[in-house]
Motif scaffolding. Structure first.
Motif, PDB file in Angstrom:
ATOM      1  N   HIS A 126      44.168  35.837  35.220  1.00 56.63           N
ATOM      2  CA  HIS A 126      42.329  36.337  35.254  1.00 56.63           C
ATOM      3  C   HIS A 126      41.649  35.501  35.288  1.00 56.63           C
ATOM      4  O   HIS A 126      40.745  34.791  35.060  1.00 56.63           O
ATOM      5  N   ARG A 127      41.950  33.460  34.861  1.00 58.36           N
ATOM      6  CA  ARG A 127      41.455  33.027  34.109  1.00 58.36           C
ATOM      7  C   ARG A 127      41.301  31.771  36.006  1.00 58.36           C
ATOM      8  O   ARG A 127      40.715  31.108  36.322  1.00 58.36           O
ATOM      9  N   VAL A 128      42.434  32.165  36.731  1.00 60.38           N
ATOM     10  CA  VAL A 128      42.334  31.041  37.781  1.00 60.38           C
ATOM     11  C   VAL A 128      42.188  31.805  38.905  1.00 60.38           C
ATOM     12  O   VAL A 128      41.656  31.009  40.125  1.00 60.38           O
TER      13      VAL A 128
ATOM     14  N   SER B  27      32.871  42.315  28.147  1.00 55.91           N
ATOM     15  CA  SER B  27      34.120  42.269  28.412  1.00 55.91           C
ATOM     16  C   SER B  27      33.559  40.829  30.092  1.00 55.91           C
ATOM     17  O   SER B  27      33.257  41.453  30.543  1.00 55.91           O
ATOM     18  N   PRO B  28      34.466  40.153  29.584  1.00 64.83           N
ATOM     19  CA  PRO B  28      34.728  39.019  31.368  1.00 64.83           C
ATOM     20  C   PRO B  28      34.563  39.636  32.359  1.00 64.83           C
ATOM     21  O   PRO B  28      35.917  40.872  32.254  1.00 64.83           O
ATOM     22  N   LEU B  29      33.897  39.036  33.709  1.00 62.77           N
ATOM     23  CA  LEU B  29      34.163  39.480  34.775  1.00 62.77           C
ATOM     24  C   LEU B  29      35.752  39.193  34.813  1.00 62.77           C
ATOM     25  O   LEU B  29      35.049  37.573  35.562  1.00 62.77           O
ATOM     26  N   VAL B  30      36.604  39.151  35.661  1.00 60.45           N
ATOM     27  CA  VAL B  30      37.935  38.382  35.984  1.00 60.45           C
ATOM     28  C   VAL B  30      38.073  39.344  37.354  1.00 60.45           C
ATOM     29  O   VAL B  30      37.952  40.164  37.795  1.00 60.45           O
ATOM     30  N   PHE B  31      39.083  38.297  38.675  1.00 67.43           N
ATOM     31  CA  PHE B  31      39.960  39.199  39.459  1.00 67.43           C
ATOM     32  C   PHE B  31      41.204  39.731  38.658  1.00 67.43           C
ATOM     33  O   PHE B  31      41.997  38.966  38.250  1.00 67.43           O
TER      34      PHE B  31
ATOM     35  N   GLN C 274      38.280  42.090  32.631  1.00 70.01           N
ATOM     36  CA  GLN C 274      39.391  41.985  31.936  1.00 70.01           C
ATOM     37  C   GLN C 274      40.026  42.717  31.078  1.00 70.01           C
ATOM     38  O   GLN C 274      40.916  42.926  31.044  1.00 70.01           O
ATOM     39  N   ALA C 275      38.954  43.600  30.099  1.00 67.95           N
ATOM     40  CA  ALA C 275      39.597  44.286  29.404  1.00 67.95           C
ATOM     41  C   ALA C 275      40.457  45.829  29.109  1.00 67.95           C
ATOM     42  O   ALA C 275      40.763  46.272  28.972  1.00 67.95           O
ATOM     43  N   PHE C 276      39.559  45.975  31.481  1.00 65.28           N
ATOM     44  CA  PHE C 276      40.355  47.227  31.594  1.00 65.28           C
ATOM     45  C   PHE C 276      41.663  47.119  32.196  1.00 65.28           C
ATOM     46  O   PHE C 276      42.486  47.655  32.247  1.00 65.28           O
ATOM     47  N   ASP C 277      41.541  45.712  32.701  1.00 65.49           N
ATOM     48  CA  ASP C 277      43.105  45.418  33.617  1.00 65.49           C
ATOM     49  C   ASP C 277      44.366  45.625  32.420  1.00 65.49           C
ATOM     50  O   ASP C 277      45.255  46.111  32.630  1.00 65.49           O
ATOM     51  N   ILE C 278      43.873  45.354  30.581  1.00 63.94           N
ATOM     52  CA  ILE C 278      44.881  45.587  29.916  1.00 63.94           C
ATOM     53  C   ILE C 278      44.904  46.499  29.071  1.00 63.94           C
ATOM     54  O   ILE C 278      45.610  47.037  29.177  1.00 63.94           O
ATOM     55  N   GLY C 279      44.125  47.596  29.038  1.00 65.14           N
ATOM     56  CA  GLY C 279      43.977  48.438  28.278  1.00 65.14           C
ATOM     57  C   GLY C 279      44.529  49.355  29.486  1.00 65.14           C
ATOM     58  O   GLY C 279      45.077  50.497  28.796  1.00 65.14           O
ATOM     59  N   ASN C 280      44.246  48.831  30.419  1.00 59.84           N
ATOM     60  CA  ASN C 280      44.794  50.376  31.282  1.00 59.84           C
ATOM     61  C   ASN C 280      46.535  50.191  31.615  1.00 59.84           C
ATOM     62  O   ASN C 280      47.691  51.056  31.614  1.00 59.84           O
TER      63      ASN C 280
END
Length: 458
Positions: free
Chosen positions: A241-243, A310-314, A346-352
């Motif tokens: 998510h960060r890089v 929620s931040p937008l990440v890859f 970001q939160a979707f990836d973790i929540g999923n």
């Protein structure tokens, strides 16, 4: 778009600029071109002063009922130095979804060629590659993840550390292009490989990929709770998510529509108003049909989620347990299957990911992680994502609220996915039943999760 249209996306792109697969006229042309340029598949080369990753396109179509012969034809192009008599072929699945073939190069030490053999193995249990239920909402995809013992046994006459002695060939299943943009999948693998987060992509062909293996074992409902493993997952996801940032100007995250909205809308468009199977249609009426009611419900949910900041990440966007590979000898985890990877919340990836703790073979939502576990997991994640040792309780709580509310969207997303599969898939699986499982869990958690307040830790 139909399957043929997607295939044309590959054949029309002949430049390697922007990491688009290179097209050649024939297998022999490809082998000659690679040899003359000194390029190893999946490696980089200098083009006009800049480094480009060359991923060859081989213009062949591999029939689902003849994948071994198709793999041999592919190898003549991307591994022309291999004697096919010294290649062992292991077919890891034999279903009507994606097919995976492992090609193991075992040149004899004594200089005498062996007879190449083909092994059909549709009940291999060392990893998720052959357990189709572990990828049930991933199009039944085969991850390409083989256990280290598999690789060692198949490459017993070679240097087991040389990944060049193993090629995995994945043949796409029927009509999976309705759900997955295969061109984007290829670009995702190339992008993430450049960050060391995906295997080498050796080549693409009209209906599949050839790529490197990822050693290890996939997670299950027990191993995902082990501290030495979940902390690796949290760190790896935070790093992703960060890089990870797509190089294309068209993928500017500040101007990019989140995957959650655009993909769900495309899924809605694929749900028929009347299902071909009358029994399925009857089961779906009222709850899921007409689909316009679900569209409106999702739009309302999305509007609320969008306001959470929620931040937008890859993001990976499909981090089920079977898509996380743990390599104990290296103390690492890797993610596999990047069909849905894209910019997203970001939160979707973790929540999923948390929603997938329930499993797929035997779904049990009592396994959804409890608050205490989540807070610990999220603190480790934030320490890595924010690159700071001390994370405040308020920061952790904020992400906790976001994650649980976005988990509702994950249930909604895979519910609509199931409705499409119920119409088109020939896999012997009750997609209608699974749609009810996911949607019922959405309804069961909806009020409780939406009542969570970011500004209150009580």
């Amino acid at each position: 778009m139909g399957t043929e249209t997607k295939f044309n996306c590959y054949s029309e792109n002949s430049s390697t600029d922007g990491c688009i697969p290179k097209v050649v006229k024939s297998s022999s042309d490809l082998a000659q071109k690679l040899s003359s340029n000194g390029i190893d598949n999946g490696k980089t080369t200098q083009v006009n002063g800049s480094t480009k990753l060359v991923v060859p396109f081989v213009p062949i179509f591999i029939e689902e009922n003849n994948v071994i012969d198709g793999a041999k034809e592919l190898l003549t192009a991307i591994r022309p130095q291999w004697n096919l008599n010294d290649v062992d072929f292991k077919k890891f699945t034999d279903g009507i979804t994606n097919k995976l073939v492992g090609c193991f190069y075992n040149p004899p030490k004594n200089g005498t060629s062996t007879n190449g053999k083909c092994t059909i193995n549709s009940s291999h249990h060392s990893t998720s590659t052959t357990n189709e239920y572990e990828h049930i909402h991933n199009d039944g995809n085969d991850s390409g993840n083989l256990s280290e013992s598999d690789i060692e046994s198949e490459t017993r006459n070679t240097d087991s550390k040389s990944s060049n002695n193993v090629v995995l060939v994945r043949v796409y299943g029927n009509k999976t292009d309705l759900l997955i943009d295969r061109k984007a999948e290829t670009q995702n693998i190339i992008l993430l490989h450049s960050y060391g987060m995906a295997p080498s992509l050796y080549a693409t062909f009209k209906n599949g990929l050839a790529y490197d293996y990822v050693p290890g074992v996939t997670l299950d409902t027990s191993s995902v709770l082990r501290p030495e493993i979940w902390k690796l997952v949290a760190h790896h996801l935070a790093a992703m998510h960060r890089v990870v940032k797509p190089q294309s100007d068209n993928c500017d995250k500040n101007n990019h529509m989140p995957m959650l909205w655009k993909k769900t809308q495309s899924f809605f468009d694929l749900v028929p108003e009347k299902f071909t199977d009358a029994d399925k249609h009857k089961r779906l009426e009222g709850t899921f049909l007409p689909i316009s009611r679900l569209r409106a419900e999702f739009a309302e949910l999305y509007k609320h989620l969008e306001s959470l900041g929620s931040p937008l990440v890859f993001a990976h966007n499909d981090l089920l347990l079977g898509n996380v590979v743990y390599t104990e000898s290296r103390n690492t985890v890797n993610f596999i299957d990047y069909e849905y990877a894209d910019y997203n919340f970001q939160a979707f990836d973790i929540g999923n990911h948390f929603a997938e703790f329930a499993g797929v073979d035997e779904v049990d939502y009592s396994r959804y992680p409890k608050r205490e576990f989540q807070l610990e997991w999220l603190r480790v994640y934030l320490q890595a994502y924010l690159k700071k040792k001390h994370v405040t309780d308020d920061e952790v709580h904020r992400l906790y609220v976001q994650v649980n509310q976005f988990s509702l969207a994950a249930h909604f997303f895979w519910t609509i996915w199931c409705l499409i599969q119920a119409e088109h898939s020939k896999l012997d699986f009750d997609y209608v039943g699974y749609a009810y499982v996911r949607y019922n869990e959405y309804l069961a958690r909806k009020d409780k999760f939406l009542a969570l307040n970011i500004n209150s830790t009580s």
